[in-house]
Design an enzyme around this catalytic site. Sequence first.
Site, PDB file in Angstrom:
ATOM      1  N   GLU A  48      -4.569   7.978  -2.774  1.00 44.66           N
ATOM      2  CA  GLU A  48      -5.104   6.745  -2.208  1.00 44.66           C
ATOM      3  C   GLU A  48      -5.440   5.744  -3.319  1.00 44.66           C
ATOM      4  O   GLU A  48      -5.319   4.529  -3.132  1.00 44.66           O
ATOM      5  CB  GLU A  48      -6.353   7.072  -1.365  1.00 44.66           C
ATOM      6  CG  GLU A  48      -6.742   6.008  -0.367  1.00 44.66           C
ATOM      7  CD  GLU A  48      -5.731   5.776   0.748  1.00 44.66           C
ATOM      8  OE1 GLU A  48      -4.812   6.597   0.944  1.00 44.66           O
ATOM      9  OE2 GLU A  48      -5.856   4.732   1.422  1.00 44.66           O
ATOM     10  N   HIS A  68       0.839  -1.203   0.000  1.00 43.48           N
ATOM     11  CA  HIS A  68       0.000   0.000   0.000  1.00 43.48           C
ATOM     12  C   HIS A  68       0.879   1.260   0.000  1.00 43.48           C
ATOM     13  O   HIS A  68       0.742   2.129  -0.859  1.00 43.48           O
ATOM     14  CB  HIS A  68      -0.913  -0.027   1.230  1.00 43.48           C
ATOM     15  CG  HIS A  68      -1.826   1.146   1.351  1.00 43.48           C
ATOM     16  ND1 HIS A  68      -3.136   1.122   0.944  1.00 43.48           N
ATOM     17  CD2 HIS A  68      -1.631   2.398   1.833  1.00 43.48           C
ATOM     18  CE1 HIS A  68      -3.704   2.293   1.169  1.00 43.48           C
ATOM     19  NE2 HIS A  68      -2.800   3.090   1.712  1.00 43.48           N
ATOM     20  N   GLU A  69       1.797   1.317   0.925  1.00 40.23           N
ATOM     21  CA  GLU A  69       2.677   2.493   1.009  1.00 40.23           C
ATOM     22  C   GLU A  69       3.591   2.568  -0.210  1.00 40.23           C
ATOM     23  O   GLU A  69       3.938   3.653  -0.680  1.00 40.23           O
ATOM     24  CB  GLU A  69       3.498   2.488   2.300  1.00 40.23           C
ATOM     25  CG  GLU A  69       2.674   2.479   3.600  1.00 40.23           C
ATOM     26  CD  GLU A  69       1.647   3.604   3.699  1.00 40.23           C
ATOM     27  OE1 GLU A  69       1.851   4.644   3.042  1.00 40.23           O
ATOM     28  OE2 GLU A  69       0.621   3.428   4.409  1.00 40.23           O
ATOM     29  N   HIS A 102       1.804   4.456  -2.863  1.00 40.17           N
ATOM     30  CA  HIS A 102       1.949   5.911  -2.663  1.00 40.17           C
ATOM     31  C   HIS A 102       3.332   6.369  -3.142  1.00 40.17           C
ATOM     32  O   HIS A 102       3.474   7.399  -3.791  1.00 40.17           O
ATOM     33  CB  HIS A 102       1.835   6.255  -1.168  1.00 40.17           C
ATOM     34  CG  HIS A 102       0.430   6.275  -0.634  1.00 40.17           C
ATOM     35  ND1 HIS A 102      -0.551   7.068  -1.174  1.00 40.17           N
ATOM     36  CD2 HIS A 102      -0.148   5.625   0.416  1.00 40.17           C
ATOM     37  CE1 HIS A 102      -1.680   6.903  -0.483  1.00 40.17           C
ATOM     38  NE2 HIS A 102      -1.472   6.023   0.489  1.00 40.17           N
TER      39      HIS A 102
END
Lengths: 496, 496
Positions: free
Chosen positions: A291, A261-262, A265
């Site tokens: 997001e 997830h990170e 980003h």
Amino acid sequence: MKEMEHEFLEFLKEQKAYEEALALIQWDLRTKAPKKGLEQRSEVIGMLSQKLHQLSTSDQMKYYIDSLKGQTEDEIIAKSIEVCQEDYERNSKIPEQEYKEFITVRSKSETVWQEAREKNDFSLLQPYLEQLVEFNKKFANYWGYEKNIYDALLDLYEPGMTTETLDTVFPPLRKALTDLVSKVTDATVKPDSALLKHHFPKESQEKFSLEILKRMGYDFDAGRLDETIHPFAIALNPSDVRVTTRYDENDFRMAIFGTIHEGGHALYEQNIAENLAKTPLATGTSMGIHESQSLFWENFVARNEGFWDNHYDVFKQIAPSPFQSISFNDFYGAINEVKPSFIRIEADEMTYSLHIMIRYELEKALINGDIKVKDLPHLWNEKMAEYLGITPPSDKEGILQDIHWSAGDFGYFPSYALGYMYAAQFHHAMEKDLQVDSLIQSGHFTDIKAWLARHIHQYGKMKKPLELLTEVTGEQLNAQYLINYLTDKYTKIYQL
Amino acid sequence: MKEMEHEFLEFLKEQKAYEEALALIQWDLRTKAPKKGLEQRSEVIGMLSQKLHQLSTSDQMKYYIDSLKGQTEDEIIAKSIEVCQEDYERNSKIPEQEYKEFITVRSKSETVWQEAREKNDFSLLQPYLEQLVEFNKKFANYWGYEKNIYDALLDLYEPGMTTETLDTVFPPLRKALTDLVSKVTDATVKPDSALLKHHFPKESQEKFSLEILKRMGYDFDAGRLDETIHPFAIALNPSDVRVTTRYDENDFRMAIFGTIHEGGHALYEQNIAENLAKTPLATGTSMGIHESQSLFWENFVARNEGFWDNHYDVFKQIAPSPFQSISFNDFYGAINEVKPSFIRIEADEMTYSLHIMIRYELEKALINGDIKVKDLPHLWNEKMAEYLGITPPSDKEGILQDIHWSAGDFGYFPSYALGYMYAAQFHHAMEKDLQVDSLIQSGHFTDIKAWLARHIHQYGKMKKPLELLTEVTGEQLNAQYLINYLTDKYTKIYQL
């Protein structure tokens, strides 16, 4: 003109330098800093933030805006001026004294929130939230809005987004999700995530996390992975974008999906076009688009069946023995278990947006004066029962779980659900160009990464979120893609 | 007056905030930063350094100095004003344009130094060194001096120190050291450090380093240990003082003694009195006194026989098998081997100061115009032969080994030798109060640490180095203590 443009760019560099120093301090505080140094560090943060604020509202800035707006032929300078003007107006419209009071109340409120949570006592927090709601209403009025006062706040996080749009997309999404959730709840086939809860040494989780980041195309010469308590990605500049993760030795999902997830980003920030560096355009265009990138990798890639078909061998090589006997199907089901739960940040991809809608409806009503802060706990619980079919046993698992409102942030929550819808819509657009599933299955992420960079990442703030969405997907925000994706995927997994 | 004092303290906090941000950036660059981010980071450093420089020479600063000097009754404010005034005058006396040129030449020179070293070609560096010498002469003249122009530079690193003093203490020290070195060279008993060169895993070295730092009383809640290429200790503030070290798996001495050395620096910064925090007094008083603290721990404690008598068991528990058969005597001798060598930073505690005297004599002569830059290589080699009895095979092992001159720093080197002399003198003073050897032997470092904190650390910059030395030891700088210490120690080890 050329000379003034050059001066303006130098001025922007100065702003960027403060931002970069602040970003490093934040990263350090949350990963490495020894605890006794924190007190003085927060003074440093305060001082540098103040300098930054002063620059953004300075006469010098006003002068550049007035002189360059509509005058420059340089597209990057023109767009930078636009972003600076938004900041200038937003920051200079609030009377200084009022902003200081807000900062003080917010700082107290964050501390009280901790205490209220520990004691499970909403009444402690209530007076602070009441003040913060009033501050937000006042600020929204200073900033102005067309139709709904809440739009002024929404615009902080998702420029151009309106209550009107959300009120168009959320209801059908809510209907579809609640229908799906009740089908899943009634299904006889039930994947079970409990079988994933075996001890998994931190070192092995780290090894797997690093490997996946590398495969995603994350550039370790322009970033690093560290451990933290609340994972985040942070861009010091496009050539230094750091990822953090958290290792739970009893649930490897925290680290693996968290890192991915990170990492999503981080890929956004690493792939912003070089010519935007050192301008305010060198970052993601909105919270929601950001997001969408993290969720794209976390859900559309890493919770995809083909992804695990490809990576299950590597996973088993690294995983301890209790994992060896889990069949692929059980594993894939387990990482996609859907189950209504109380805590937003632990929610699965199907129920997550329902958590967001509850918050959206409540904060919109608060800012519009339709409900009172003191009524939040029972309104929260009513909505939880209505949307998710469960009632929090206490406010700790309900209204007190998130820090956002206590930190004075209203209008932020919708970004998360927008991220889901954008991601699904981008995924659909990508499928027109690429064989997405087969690329994921074969582990060829290069094309996927390049597509995202070409269509989304490179532009930084050159395009507003909804402009970007329309250009990339050829249509406006449309929740149907998320509904379709979830319906298809979970119909198979739960044999609905 | 009270109000102005308060304003001044706020102004100092702003300076400190910039310094703290810069210190964190430096630490990060040398320990964690990904390589692609470096370019933009150096712009950030440039911008923050410029802000700091502007503050130190601002009209505001001048106003505080003029208004508070001799007027305040607060001792800390009075001393801070003194330090700020020194900075103000030093920084404002150099014409801005000239300083910019100096920075440019220095920056090029550092790069050329790398190249000259690689190519073993002093002639590449010569024109840059010539310019840097001229800049230093001009600056020294702007700053002024009483007797010798070199004193103006010395004063940058060791306030109050003069050529006159060094020319009094260095010759007898040189005589004593060269005598000792030739006795050691002729000795029949010869410890041999070669027996220490076994593979020693990094993880084990780290474990031992952490254990020793803890025993020294280094506060890990106000600091941390990381890996780097060129070890250093850095204080962000007295509650965040970080140590770095380097692990050579074929020579554990690098990490162990390096960690203890940097730990000594760190203890100094961690134990500065709390009421000096956020003022320019909250740091070590001079390079020389700082070095005395690192050398105290590295040599007087960690190369002491009793220290290893106490720690040899722990060491053997951690060390790999080839170390298990080394007898305590051989080990203790090996870590104290004396051998004239070419490279300063690899020199033992006896020959080290001779390396410094060579540099001191050359830089003093350069600044006084008594020698020319082009003559440095052969003068260097002549002095090496005279003081250490060896001649460097090439300039790489000679004149090109240190970065200091290429970085424009003249007057810095003496601090290292002063550190040795101060340390020996402090050690002698400590022995009047404490049973130092037996405390070391029993591993009770608390009293040693407390003594250093009480007599030295707590004062930060409240006392000038020579003032501190006199107050703690009751006498002026005296090389005899170092001579006595080395004579006693090495007479035993080498059975002279």
